[in-house]
Design a protein around this motif. Structure first.
Motif, PDB file in Angstrom:
ATOM      1  N   MET A   1       0.833  -1.302  -0.104  1.00 21.75           N
ATOM      2  CA  MET A   1      -0.069   0.100   0.132  1.00 21.75           C
ATOM      3  C   MET A   1       0.811   1.496   0.106  1.00 21.75           C
ATOM      4  SD  MET A   1      -3.262  -0.531   0.246  1.00 21.75           S
ATOM      5  CE  MET A   1      -3.753   1.148   0.862  1.00 21.75           C
ATOM      6  N   PRO A   2       0.732   1.954  -1.031  1.00 19.02           N
ATOM      7  CA  PRO A   2       1.487   3.094  -0.957  1.00 19.02           C
ATOM      8  C   PRO A   2       0.821   4.318  -0.119  1.00 19.02           C
ATOM      9  CG  PRO A   2      -0.004   3.301  -2.745  1.00 19.02           C
ATOM     10  CD  PRO A   2      -0.223   1.771  -2.148  1.00 19.02           C
ATOM     11  N   GLU A   3       1.739   5.312   0.330  1.00 25.02           N
ATOM     12  CA  GLU A   3       1.230   6.187   1.238  1.00 25.02           C
ATOM     13  C   GLU A   3       1.218   7.582   0.112  1.00 25.02           C
ATOM     14  OE1 GLU A   3       2.790   7.293   4.973  1.00 25.02           O
ATOM     15  OE2 GLU A   3       2.362   5.362   5.494  1.00 25.02           O
ATOM     16  N   LEU A   4      -0.194   8.405   0.230  1.00 27.15           N
ATOM     17  CA  LEU A   4      -0.185   9.316  -0.706  1.00 27.15           C
ATOM     18  C   LEU A   4      -0.488  10.738  -0.092  1.00 27.15           C
ATOM     19  CD1 LEU A   4      -2.906   7.569  -3.246  1.00 27.15           C
ATOM     20  CD2 LEU A   4      -0.190   7.719  -3.465  1.00 27.15           C
ATOM     21  N   THR A   5      -0.161  11.776  -0.662  1.00 22.23           N
ATOM     22  CA  THR A   5      -0.366  13.094  -0.066  1.00 22.23           C
ATOM     23  C   THR A   5      -1.220  13.845  -0.964  1.00 22.23           C
ATOM     24  OG1 THR A   5       1.882  13.911  -0.992  1.00 22.23           O
ATOM     25  CG2 THR A   5       1.788  12.912   1.332  1.00 22.23           C
ATOM     26  N   THR A   6      -1.743  14.843  -0.576  1.00 22.49           N
ATOM     27  CA  THR A   6      -2.461  15.872  -1.419  1.00 22.49           C
ATOM     28  C   THR A   6      -1.940  17.113  -1.334  1.00 22.49           C
ATOM     29  OG1 THR A   6      -4.031  16.451   0.201  1.00 22.49           O
ATOM     30  CG2 THR A   6      -4.612  14.342  -0.615  1.00 22.49           C
ATOM     31  N   ASP A   7      -2.323  17.954  -2.266  1.00 28.21           N
ATOM     32  CA  ASP A   7      -1.952  19.495  -2.286  1.00 28.21           C
ATOM     33  C   ASP A   7      -2.469  20.253  -1.024  1.00 28.21           C
ATOM     34  OD1 ASP A   7      -0.380  19.026  -4.448  1.00 28.21           O
ATOM     35  OD2 ASP A   7      -1.908  19.711  -5.767  1.00 28.21           O
ATOM     36  N   ALA A   8      -3.774  19.731  -0.706  1.00 25.55           N
ATOM     37  CA  ALA A   8      -4.626  20.366   0.410  1.00 25.55           C
ATOM     38  C   ALA A   8      -4.366  20.101   1.788  1.00 25.55           C
ATOM     39  CB  ALA A   8      -5.934  20.151   0.219  1.00 25.55           C
ATOM     40  N   GLY A   9      -3.033  19.280   1.859  1.00 22.62           N
ATOM     41  CA  GLY A   9      -2.440  18.799   3.315  1.00 22.62           C
ATOM     42  C   GLY A   9      -3.004  17.654   3.849  1.00 22.62           C
ATOM     43  N   PHE A  10      -3.827  16.959   3.233  1.00 21.27           N
ATOM     44  CA  PHE A  10      -4.177  15.526   3.653  1.00 21.27           C
ATOM     45  C   PHE A  10      -3.209  14.615   3.127  1.00 21.27           C
ATOM     46  CE2 PHE A  10      -8.058  18.308   3.307  1.00 21.27           C
ATOM     47  CZ  PHE A  10      -8.698  17.856   4.638  1.00 21.27           C
ATOM     48  N   ARG A  13      -3.209   6.928   3.898  1.00 21.25           N
ATOM     49  CA  ARG A  13      -2.403   5.759   4.224  1.00 21.25           C
ATOM     50  C   ARG A  13      -3.380   4.407   4.718  1.00 21.25           C
ATOM     51  NH1 ARG A  13      -4.142   5.057   9.307  1.00 21.25           N
ATOM     52  NH2 ARG A  13      -4.346   6.714  10.817  1.00 21.25           N
ATOM     53  N   SER A  14      -2.474   3.564   4.747  1.00 25.73           N
ATOM     54  CA  SER A  14      -3.299   2.090   5.312  1.00 25.73           C
ATOM     55  C   SER A  14      -4.029   2.280   6.635  1.00 25.73           C
ATOM     56  CB  SER A  14      -2.214   1.074   5.497  1.00 25.73           C
ATOM     57  OG  SER A  14      -1.707   0.727   4.369  1.00 25.73           O
ATOM     58  N   TRP A  15      -4.802   1.480   6.678  1.00 25.77           N
ATOM     59  CA  TRP A  15      -5.608   1.272   7.998  1.00 25.77           C
ATOM     60  C   TRP A  15      -4.604   0.968   9.160  1.00 25.77           C
ATOM     61  CZ3 TRP A  15     -10.752   3.028   9.338  1.00 25.77           C
ATOM     62  CH2 TRP A  15     -11.397   3.248   8.217  1.00 25.77           C
TER      63      TRP A  15
END
Length: 179
Positions: A1-10, A13-15
């Motif tokens: 599972m990758p960890e992803l980031t957003t431009d909005a600061g969120f 991640r995995s559970w």
């Protein structure tokens, strides 16, 4: 599972078992348990079973399910990429945000991050999602994330005790988001 980031600061991640309070809050929502496998009524054992099912989705290639986390580290929702129809060149998305965190852009940021990853890295040709016509917030999320409404599917999905209409949305991998 990758960890992803957003431009909005969120972040996505995995559970984790520490996400049980999120599952509890979601289970108290009038709608989330109707359209998901979030347990209602909530119990700790049912919450643990829910999280364990999320872990198994990537392992079995059924899909990827991410927890949406604020910049302060608070879990506020879920976004999933479901691969059931991948052999036909399409996958679907689903998302929810608990009531206490709605209206802060978490859903659109999370959907945008998963869309970018799915198109760029997984190279999925077509992404789909379905939204009930009355759900204005989900309609806005889909459209802000770049999805286009294709039509109304009458009696498409069982929700609770009844079959409900759904708008179908799609986003095609035309190369524009994959760079």
């Amino acid at each position: 599972m990758p960890e992803l980031t957003t431009d909005a600061g969120f972040a996505l991640r995995s559970w984790r078992l520490s996400d049980l309070p999120l599952v509890r809050e979601a289970s108290e929502d009038d709608y989330i348990p109707l359209i998901t496998t979030v347990p209602s009524p909530y119990s700790e054992s049912a919450g643990v079973a829910f999280i364990e099912r999320q872990w198994g989705r990537a392992t079995t290639r059924a899909g990827y399910t991410f927890v949406i986390v604020t910049s302060a580290g608070r879990p506020v929702g879920q976004v999933g990429l479901w691969l059931r129809d991948l052999e036909q060149g399409r996958a679907s998305l689903g998302y929810w945000v608990v009531e206490s965190a709605r209206g802060q852009g978490a859903a659109v940021a999370a959907v945008g991050a998963v869309v970018s990853w799915a198109l760029r890295d997984l190279r999925i040709p077509r992404l789909e999602l379905w939204v009930e016509p009355w759900n204005a917030a989900s309609v806005r999320t889909a459209e802000r994330a770049g999805f286009q409404r294709e039509g109304l599917l009458r009696g498409w999905q069982q929700v609770g005790d009844e079959r409900r209409d759904m708008f179908v949305y799609s986003l095609l991998n035309d190369g524009l988001r994959c760079r």
